[in-house]
Design a protein around this motif. Structure first.
Motif, short mmCIF file in Angstrom:
data_model
loop_
_atom_site.label_atom_id
_atom_site.label_comp_id
_atom_site.label_asym_id
_atom_site.label_seq_id
_atom_site.Cartn_x
_atom_site.Cartn_y
_atom_site.Cartn_z
N GLN A 83 38.18 44.67 49.77
CA GLN A 83 37.62 43.43 50.31
C GLN A 83 36.65 43.73 51.45
OE1 GLN A 83 38.09 40.88 48.70
NE2 GLN A 83 37.97 39.00 49.88
N TYR A 165 36.72 48.77 40.73
CA TYR A 165 37.20 47.42 41.00
C TYR A 165 36.23 46.38 40.46
CZ TYR A 165 40.28 50.25 43.76
OH TYR A 165 41.18 51.22 44.14
N THR A 166 34.95 46.72 40.41
CA THR A 166 33.98 45.83 39.77
C THR A 166 34.33 45.67 38.29
OG1 THR A 166 32.17 46.47 41.26
CG2 THR A 166 31.55 45.56 39.11
N GLN A 169 37.56 43.70 37.94
CA GLN A 169 37.37 42.27 38.19
C GLN A 169 36.77 41.57 36.97
OE1 GLN A 169 33.84 40.96 39.30
NE2 GLN A 169 34.72 38.99 38.72
N THR A 173 39.64 39.30 34.98
CA THR A 173 39.47 37.89 35.34
C THR A 173 38.60 37.15 34.32
OG1 THR A 173 37.53 38.34 36.74
CG2 THR A 173 39.69 38.43 37.79
N ALA A 209 33.18 37.64 43.56
CA ALA A 209 33.84 38.66 42.74
C ALA A 209 35.12 39.13 43.43
CB ALA A 209 32.90 39.83 42.50
N LEU A 213 39.04 38.78 42.07
CA LEU A 213 39.94 39.93 41.96
C LEU A 213 41.20 39.69 42.79
CD1 LEU A 213 40.49 42.79 40.98
CD2 LEU A 213 39.21 43.65 42.95
N GLU A 214 41.05 39.10 43.97
CA GLU A 214 42.21 38.81 44.82
C GLU A 214 43.16 37.85 44.11
OE1 GLU A 214 43.20 37.23 49.35
OE2 GLU A 214 41.29 36.70 48.40
N TYR A 216 43.53 37.39 40.93
CA TYR A 216 44.18 38.09 39.81
C TYR A 216 45.31 38.98 40.32
CZ TYR A 216 45.05 41.63 36.30
OH TYR A 216 45.67 42.50 35.43
#
Length: 225
Positions: A83, A165-166, A169, A173, A209, A213-214, A216
């Motif tokens: 983050q 992480y991209t 995500q 998601t 984004a 992700l958070e 999820y």
């Protein structure tokens, strides 16, 4: 008969660095996995010197950590780390995009559009391993006209750190269509010369984004509990 020139050590180091970087970003090495110099030297058929230099470069990029008595470990980022990196990206990329737009050429925008088409195809074909790279290439194509090489180098490093992480995500998601729509909108704003609006939009795009992700990850934690 042509005499082959020996490969320069720096060229060899760069080749090993690029290969290891790609393998880390593709998830071949797990978070926290130890990378042993001797094993990598044998695998690549090189001495330990270029492997050691490659590991130092990857440490500088934040992809690995070199710890006393443990050696090189693939970096494991907490969600808070991710983050924070996304927040830094949002600030830097918003600023550099606004500086870039007044100087963008048709060739810059055409390159970004071509990359976006490749990204759309990779999304449609579910080619997950390409998503992070194409996302980075698209963004950087829009920023290069700012002529801020140090900032771009930092942004590229941040992209590398958040690449896994991209892809996570977008995949988990189910935001493939949203990602493409937002990239298309961003390119439209650049073509119209709307620098301030584009800067605000890319800031929103990056942070949204992170929020997806958070949500999820929190959902996964709740299920596990």
């Amino acid at each position: 008969m042509t005499t082959l020139q020996p490969i320069k050590r720096q060229t060899l180091t760069s080749a090993v660095t690029e290969s290891l970087r790609k393998r880390i970003l593709l998830g071949e090495f797990a978070d926290g996995q130890q990378l042993r110099q001797e094993a990598l030297s044998n695998e690549y058929g090189v001495s330990r010197v270029p492997v050691r230099e490659a590991l130092r470069q990857l440490e500088a990029e934040g992809l690995i950590q070199i710890i006393d008595h443990k050696g090189a470990l693939v970096s494991k980022l907490s969600f808070e780390d991710v983050q924070e990196l996304l927040e830094i990206r949002a600030m830097l990329e918003s600023s550099v995009l606004m500086a870039s737009i007044p100087r963008q050429t048709r060739e810059d925008l055409d390159l970004a559009e071509q990359t976006l088409k490749e990204f759309e195809l990779a999304l449609a074909e579910h080619d997950v391993k390409q998503w992070g790279e194409l996302n980075s290439r698209f963004h950087l194509a829009l920023y290069r006209s700012a002529d801020r090489p140090n900032t771009l180098s930092l942004i590229e490093s941040l992209h590398n750190k958040t690449d896994r992480y991209t892809r996570m995500q977008i995949l988990f998601t189910h935001t493939m269509e949203q990602a493409h729509a937002e990239h298309t909108r961003l390119l439209q704003l650049c073509r119209s010369g709307a620098a301030k609006e584009a800067g605000e939009f890319v800031h929103f795009h990056i942070l949204s984004a992170g929020r997806a992700l958070e949500a999820y990850l929190k959902g996964q934690t709740a299920v596990a509990a």
